[in-house]
Design a protein around this motif. Structure first.
Motif, mmCIF file in Angstrom:
data_model
loop_
_atom_site.group_PDB
_atom_site.id
_atom_site.type_symbol
_atom_site.label_atom_id
_atom_site.label_comp_id
_atom_site.label_asym_id
_atom_site.label_seq_id
_atom_site.Cartn_x
_atom_site.Cartn_y
_atom_site.Cartn_z
ATOM 1 N N LEU A 154 0.820 -1.213 0.000
ATOM 2 C CA LEU A 154 0.000 0.000 0.000
ATOM 3 C C LEU A 154 0.855 1.264 0.000
ATOM 4 C CD1 LEU A 154 -2.839 -1.064 2.440
ATOM 5 C CD2 LEU A 154 -3.074 -0.521 0.005
ATOM 6 N N LEU A 155 1.985 1.227 0.683
ATOM 7 C CA LEU A 155 2.874 2.395 0.678
ATOM 8 C C LEU A 155 3.436 2.649 -0.724
ATOM 9 C CD1 LEU A 155 4.731 1.902 4.076
ATOM 10 C CD2 LEU A 155 2.884 3.529 3.534
ATOM 11 N N ALA A 156 3.850 1.589 -1.398
ATOM 12 C CA ALA A 156 4.349 1.735 -2.771
ATOM 13 C C ALA A 156 3.230 2.192 -3.705
ATOM 14 C CB ALA A 156 4.945 0.416 -3.248
ATOM 15 N N TYR A 157 2.053 1.615 -3.544
ATOM 16 C CA TYR A 157 0.887 1.968 -4.358
ATOM 17 C C TYR A 157 0.522 3.436 -4.144
ATOM 18 C CZ TYR A 157 -3.652 0.930 -6.603
ATOM 19 O OH TYR A 157 -4.738 0.872 -7.436
ATOM 20 N N ALA A 158 0.572 3.889 -2.893
ATOM 21 C CA ALA A 158 0.284 5.291 -2.585
ATOM 22 C C ALA A 158 1.247 6.207 -3.329
ATOM 23 C CB ALA A 158 0.376 5.532 -1.082
ATOM 24 N N GLY A 159 2.513 5.829 -3.352
ATOM 25 C CA GLY A 159 3.497 6.633 -4.071
ATOM 26 C C GLY A 159 3.209 6.692 -5.559
ATOM 27 N N ALA A 160 2.837 5.562 -6.135
ATOM 28 C CA ALA A 160 2.529 5.528 -7.573
ATOM 29 C C ALA A 160 1.300 6.366 -7.893
ATOM 30 C CB ALA A 160 2.327 4.082 -8.024
ATOM 31 N N VAL A 161 0.268 6.252 -7.080
ATOM 32 C CA VAL A 161 -0.961 7.017 -7.327
ATOM 33 C C VAL A 161 -0.703 8.510 -7.127
ATOM 34 C CG1 VAL A 161 -3.358 7.364 -6.599
ATOM 35 C CG2 VAL A 161 -2.446 5.050 -6.761
ATOM 36 N N ALA A 162 0.058 8.872 -6.105
ATOM 37 C CA ALA A 162 0.398 10.280 -5.885
ATOM 38 C C ALA A 162 1.190 10.829 -7.073
ATOM 39 C CB ALA A 162 1.194 10.440 -4.595
ATOM 40 N N TYR A 163 2.107 10.036 -7.599
ATOM 41 C CA TYR A 163 2.875 10.456 -8.771
ATOM 42 C C TYR A 163 1.936 10.735 -9.947
ATOM 43 C CZ TYR A 163 5.994 10.286 -12.770
ATOM 44 O OH TYR A 163 6.651 10.590 -13.935
ATOM 45 N N LEU A 164 0.981 9.833 -10.180
ATOM 46 C CA LEU A 164 0.029 10.039 -11.275
ATOM 47 C C LEU A 164 -0.790 11.306 -11.064
ATOM 48 C CD1 LEU A 164 -1.305 6.414 -11.872
ATOM 49 C CD2 LEU A 164 0.299 7.715 -13.286
ATOM 50 N N ALA A 165 -1.137 11.571 -9.812
ATOM 51 C CA ALA A 165 -1.938 12.756 -9.512
ATOM 52 C C ALA A 165 -1.191 14.049 -9.824
ATOM 53 C CB ALA A 165 -2.373 12.740 -8.050
ATOM 54 N N THR A 166 0.136 13.996 -9.887
ATOM 55 C CA THR A 166 0.922 15.208 -10.166
ATOM 56 C C THR A 166 1.172 15.412 -11.662
ATOM 57 O OG1 THR A 166 3.075 14.093 -9.999
ATOM 58 C CG2 THR A 166 2.121 15.006 -7.954
ATOM 59 N N ARG A 167 0.836 14.447 -12.483
ATOM 60 C CA ARG A 167 1.112 14.550 -13.921
ATOM 61 C C ARG A 167 0.090 15.463 -14.581
ATOM 62 N NH1 ARG A 167 5.736 14.160 -13.882
ATOM 63 N NH2 ARG A 167 5.225 14.594 -11.758
ATOM 64 N N LYS A 168 0.558 16.223 -15.556
ATOM 65 C CA LYS A 168 -0.318 17.093 -16.337
ATOM 66 C C LYS A 168 -0.079 16.816 -17.807
ATOM 67 C CE LYS A 168 -0.571 20.567 -12.852
ATOM 68 N NZ LYS A 168 -0.514 21.914 -12.447
ATOM 69 N N PRO A 169 -1.030 16.239 -18.486
ATOM 70 C CA PRO A 169 -2.316 15.766 -17.984
ATOM 71 C C PRO A 169 -2.161 14.427 -17.240
ATOM 72 C CG PRO A 169 -2.147 15.208 -20.291
ATOM 73 C CD PRO A 169 -0.887 15.999 -19.930
ATOM 74 N N VAL A 170 -3.191 14.092 -16.492
ATOM 75 C CA VAL A 170 -3.189 12.804 -15.799
ATOM 76 C C VAL A 170 -3.223 11.712 -16.859
ATOM 77 C CG1 VAL A 170 -4.514 11.311 -14.272
ATOM 78 C CG2 VAL A 170 -4.354 13.744 -13.770
ATOM 79 N N PRO A 171 -2.287 10.752 -16.812
ATOM 80 C CA PRO A 171 -2.239 9.687 -17.834
ATOM 81 C C PRO A 171 -3.423 8.725 -17.694
ATOM 82 C CG PRO A 171 -0.519 9.374 -16.190
ATOM 83 C CD PRO A 171 -1.202 10.654 -15.863
ATOM 84 N N ARG A 172 -4.338 8.805 -18.642
ATOM 85 C CA ARG A 172 -5.593 8.045 -18.577
ATOM 86 C C ARG A 172 -5.372 6.534 -18.529
ATOM 87 N NH1 ARG A 172 -10.096 10.493 -19.494
ATOM 88 N NH2 ARG A 172 -11.014 8.810 -20.727
ATOM 89 N N ALA A 173 -4.443 6.021 -19.313
ATOM 90 C CA ALA A 173 -4.211 4.570 -19.317
ATOM 91 C C ALA A 173 -3.752 4.088 -17.945
ATOM 92 C CB ALA A 173 -3.191 4.197 -20.391
ATOM 93 N N ALA A 174 -2.920 4.875 -17.305
ATOM 94 C CA ALA A 174 -2.444 4.503 -15.973
ATOM 95 C C ALA A 174 -3.580 4.548 -14.960
ATOM 96 C CB ALA A 174 -1.305 5.421 -15.548
ATOM 97 N N VAL A 175 -4.498 5.504 -15.110
ATOM 98 C CA VAL A 175 -5.635 5.578 -14.195
ATOM 99 C C VAL A 175 -6.555 4.380 -14.395
ATOM 100 C CG1 VAL A 175 -7.615 6.941 -13.424
ATOM 101 C CG2 VAL A 175 -5.462 8.085 -13.994
ATOM 102 N N TRP A 176 -6.707 3.919 -15.638
ATOM 103 C CA TRP A 176 -7.489 2.695 -15.862
ATOM 104 C C TRP A 176 -6.857 1.530 -15.102
ATOM 105 C CZ3 TRP A 176 -12.264 2.604 -17.172
ATOM 106 C CH2 TRP A 176 -12.798 3.545 -18.050
ATOM 107 N N ALA A 177 -5.535 1.478 -15.058
ATOM 108 C CA ALA A 177 -4.855 0.427 -14.286
ATOM 109 C C ALA A 177 -5.128 0.586 -12.791
ATOM 110 C CB ALA A 177 -3.353 0.460 -14.566
ATOM 111 N N ILE A 178 -5.193 1.819 -12.319
ATOM 112 C CA ILE A 178 -5.511 2.078 -10.911
ATOM 113 C C ILE A 178 -6.946 1.623 -10.609
ATOM 114 C CG2 ILE A 178 -5.849 3.902 -9.181
ATOM 115 C CD1 ILE A 178 -2.888 3.264 -9.829
ATOM 116 N N VAL A 179 -7.865 1.909 -11.514
ATOM 117 C CA VAL A 179 -9.251 1.454 -11.346
ATOM 118 C C VAL A 179 -9.279 -0.070 -11.235
ATOM 119 C CG1 VAL A 179 -11.514 1.262 -12.463
ATOM 120 C CG2 VAL A 179 -10.302 3.457 -12.477
ATOM 121 N N ALA A 180 -8.577 -0.744 -12.135
ATOM 122 C CA ALA A 180 -8.528 -2.216 -12.101
ATOM 123 C C ALA A 180 -7.882 -2.703 -10.807
ATOM 124 C CB ALA A 180 -7.763 -2.742 -13.316
ATOM 125 N N GLY A 181 -6.819 -2.032 -10.374
ATOM 126 C CA GLY A 181 -6.166 -2.418 -9.128
ATOM 127 C C GLY A 181 -7.081 -2.263 -7.929
#
Length: 134
Positions: A53-80
């Motif tokens: 969960l700590l590693a996952y939190a870091g990955a999700v936080a990293y995605l939240a800082t991207r402009k634009p938010v990478p949609r494909a990666a967010v789909w992976a987060i949804v699946a996760g």
């Protein structure tokens, strides 16, 4: 402007996901022994899932800082998140463990939380796709 119509809706939901994973991960890693006793869950399960969960939190936080938010990666987060929710249900339904009532509630709250986050992320992705189609 409502929260749902905010152009930062998806980014905000990602931050909420990251913070919830960080809090849960820290709880499980820093208080493994006490949590294991209270929840009736194996210490190793709590420690390893907490580290994940700590590693996952870091990955999700990293995605939240991207402009634009990478949609494909967010789909992976949804699946996760959906996978985590299913794993929580499987953990309780499988009968391999005997969590306390508090442990059962802890697992159910995790399942519900990540399912809601997945739904909100899905909504944010769909809202962004609709806005891009205009």
């Amino acid at each position: 402007m409502s929260l749902l119509s905010s152009p930062h809706f998806l980014r905000n939901v990602l931050w909420a996901d990251a913070v919830s994973c960080l809090a849960t991960g820290l709880l499980q890693v820093l208080f493994t022994g006490a949590a294991a006793q209270l929840l009736g869950l194996p210490a190793a399960l709590l420690a390893w899932s907490g580290l994940f969960l700590l590693a996952y939190a870091g990955a999700v936080a990293y995605l939240a800082t991207r402009k634009p938010v990478p949609r494909a990666a967010v789909w992976a987060i949804v699946a996760g998140n959906l996978g985590w929710a299913a794993g929580c249900v499987g953990l309780l339904a499988g009968g391999w463990l005997a969590p306390t009532l508090l442990g059962q509630a802890y697992v159910v709250v995790q399942a519900l939380t990540v399912a809601v986050l997945a739904e909100l992320q899905f909504f944010g992705l769909r809202k962004g796709a609709a806005r891009a189609a205009w």
